[in-house]
Design an enzyme around this catalytic site. Structure first.
Site, short mmCIF file in Angstrom:
data_model
loop_
_atom_site.label_atom_id
_atom_site.label_comp_id
_atom_site.label_asym_id
_atom_site.label_seq_id
_atom_site.Cartn_x
_atom_site.Cartn_y
_atom_site.Cartn_z
N CYS A 129 0.86 -1.18 0.00
CA CYS A 129 0.00 0.00 0.00
C CYS A 129 0.89 1.23 0.00
O CYS A 129 2.07 1.15 0.34
CB CYS A 129 -0.96 -0.01 1.18
SG CYS A 129 -0.15 0.18 2.73
N GLY A 242 0.17 -17.12 -5.23
CA GLY A 242 -0.16 -16.61 -6.55
C GLY A 242 -0.66 -17.72 -7.45
O GLY A 242 0.10 -18.60 -7.84
N GLY A 243 -1.95 -17.70 -7.72
CA GLY A 243 -2.53 -18.60 -8.72
C GLY A 243 -2.69 -20.04 -8.32
O GLY A 243 -2.96 -20.89 -9.18
N THR A 265 -7.41 -16.38 -4.80
CA THR A 265 -8.51 -16.13 -5.74
C THR A 265 -9.42 -17.33 -5.95
O THR A 265 -10.63 -17.16 -6.15
CB THR A 265 -7.91 -15.64 -7.08
OG1 THR A 265 -7.23 -14.41 -6.83
CG2 THR A 265 -8.98 -15.41 -8.14
C1 LIG Z 1 -10.26 -9.45 -3.99
C2 LIG Z 1 -8.91 -9.55 -3.38
C3 LIG Z 1 -8.62 -8.87 -2.22
C4 LIG Z 1 -7.35 -8.95 -1.64
N1 LIG Z 1 -7.09 -8.27 -0.49
C5 LIG Z 1 -5.88 -8.40 0.11
C6 LIG Z 1 -5.62 -7.78 1.36
O1 LIG Z 1 -6.48 -7.13 1.97
N2 LIG Z 1 -4.37 -7.94 1.89
C7 LIG Z 1 -3.38 -8.68 1.29
O2 LIG Z 1 -2.29 -8.78 1.82
N3 LIG Z 1 -3.62 -9.29 0.11
C8 LIG Z 1 -4.84 -9.17 -0.48
N4 LIG Z 1 -5.08 -9.81 -1.67
C9 LIG Z 1 -3.99 -10.56 -2.32
C10 LIG Z 1 -4.06 -12.06 -2.02
O3 LIG Z 1 -3.91 -12.32 -0.66
C11 LIG Z 1 -2.98 -12.82 -2.81
O4 LIG Z 1 -1.72 -12.36 -2.39
C12 LIG Z 1 -3.06 -12.61 -4.32
O5 LIG Z 1 -4.41 -12.54 -4.75
C13 LIG Z 1 -2.32 -13.69 -5.10
O6 LIG Z 1 -2.80 -14.98 -4.80
P1 LIG Z 1 -3.95 -15.72 -5.67
O7 LIG Z 1 -3.53 -15.63 -7.11
O8 LIG Z 1 -4.04 -17.10 -5.14
O9 LIG Z 1 -5.20 -14.92 -5.42
C14 LIG Z 1 -6.35 -9.74 -2.26
C15 LIG Z 1 -6.64 -10.44 -3.43
C16 LIG Z 1 -7.90 -10.37 -3.99
C17 LIG Z 1 -8.17 -11.14 -5.25
#
Ligand SMILES: Cc1cc2nc3c(=O)[nH]c(=O)nc-3n(C[C@H](O)[C@H](O)[C@H](O)COP(=O)(O)O)c2cc1C
Length: 304
Positions: A129, A242-243, A265
């Site tokens: 952030c 990630g993914g 996700t």
């Molecule tokens: C809708 C959404 C909200 C997210 N909010 C946060 C958050 O509040 N804090 C954080 O550290 N990561 C947040 N993430 C990131 C996820 O924790 C993760 O690092 C990222 O989506 C990659 O993993 P994935 O491909 O399995 O989703 C968010 C991801 C998504 C899709």
């Protein structure tokens, strides 16, 4: 029996799977729809010092087999979060980790203290952030990231992890700096920046234009980050993220050097995905005579 236990810094988790922040709400509100027993830990949505409204709609959009989000870390602020979570975390079938965000190191530290008072087992520091000083994401800069980790390290007793960004030019330098500042592990990674436009309306699909791209297409990007960090800093535990969609994705992260693997996700389409992914991981281990998942960590085989 396959031994699924892993160590992440000072913590031992019963499963290498971790539910990723922002994809399982406050964890207790996800308990009714999700399968928390599959996880070694579940990370609540990031919380800031004061309430954040988040960005206006639209803030979620599909993008190929992935997803774009520009939520803007909407949250009620640590005071109200703590009051609501305090009595609920202990009843869950999983250790809950809190996630802190802030505009400056002191704000991160205040949030981390509040999370600790609410009873979280660990604090994840979401460095993705913007910094109040220069408007840039903390996670892009080793010095800014380390100053946040130092402040949080001085504020709490619980173990802390630092969540990094694939947008950093040199993620190994950031990992090194946060480890030096006291992070017990790093998470690699948060979402990567992305954008899409609707050709009918000519408008961006997100109100903020640029958002975080997650899901399947992020996997090779995050795997590269995990591999680079674990190769350069072998004593620093890395949580891969990630993914991840199936058990073999988890295996890939472990091979690349991850100590544990976060699942994000996929929860939006399949809230109970954790149970299936764990089953698939166990099946892989049985088929390949792996008796403990830790034996997979960093066990990738180079070309001769
Ligand atoms: C809708 C959404 C909200 C997210 N909010 C946060 C958050 O509040 N804090 C954080 O550290 N990561 C947040 N993430 C990131 C996820 O924790 C993760 O690092 C990222 O989506 C990659 O993993 P994935 O491909 O399995 O989703 C968010 C991801 C998504 C899709």
């Amino acid at each position: 029996m396959v031994d699924l236990r892993v160590a992440v810094g000072p913590l031992t988790l019963r499963s290498p799977l971790i539910a990723a922040s922002g994809t399982v709400g406050t964890v207790y509100d996800f308990a009714a729809v999700g399968a928390l027993d599959a996880y070694g830990a579940a990370v609540a949505k990031s919380v800031s010092d004061e309430p954040w409204q988040g960005r206006p709609a639209p803030r979620l959009a599909p993008a190929g087999t992935g997803m774009l989000n520009g939520i803007g870390i909407q949250n009620p602020g640590i005071h109200s979060w703590k009051e609501q979570a305090r009595d609920r975390l202990g009843d869950l079938d999983v250790p809950v980790w809190g996630s802190a965000v802030g505009r400056d190191p002191d704000a991160f530290a205040r949030v981390a203290s509040g999370l600790e008072e609410a009873g979280v087992a660990a604090v994840e520091i979401n460095l993705s952030c913007p910094n109040l000083e220069d408007g840039l994401m903390f996670a892009l800069d080793p010095t800014a990231s380390a100053s946040v980790v130092t402040a949080v390290r001085n504020a709490v007793e619980v173990p802390i992890g630092a969540k990094l960004s694939p947008n950093a030019a040199d993620i190994v330098a950031v990992a090194d700096a946060v480890a030096e500042a006291g992070a017990d592990w790093v998470v690699a990674t948060n979402t990567v920046w992305g954008a899409r436009f609707d050709v009918a309306t000519r408008k961006p699909v997100l109100s903020g234009v640029v958002g975080g791209y997650s899901g399947r297409p992020l996997k090779p990007v995050a795997l590269r980050c995990v591999w680079e960090i674990s190769r350069s800093l072998p004593s620093l535990p890395v949580v891969g993220c990630g993914g991840v969609t199936d058990g073999e994705d988890v295996v890939e992260y472990l091979l690349a050097g991850a100590a544990a693997v976060a699942v994000g996700t996929v929860h939006f389409a399949e809230p109970r995905a954790g149970r299936r992914i764990r089953r698939e991981l166990v099946r892989y281990c049985r088929r390949h005579d792996v008796t403990a998942v830790t034996d997979l960590v960093g066990s990738w085989v180079p070309w001769q």
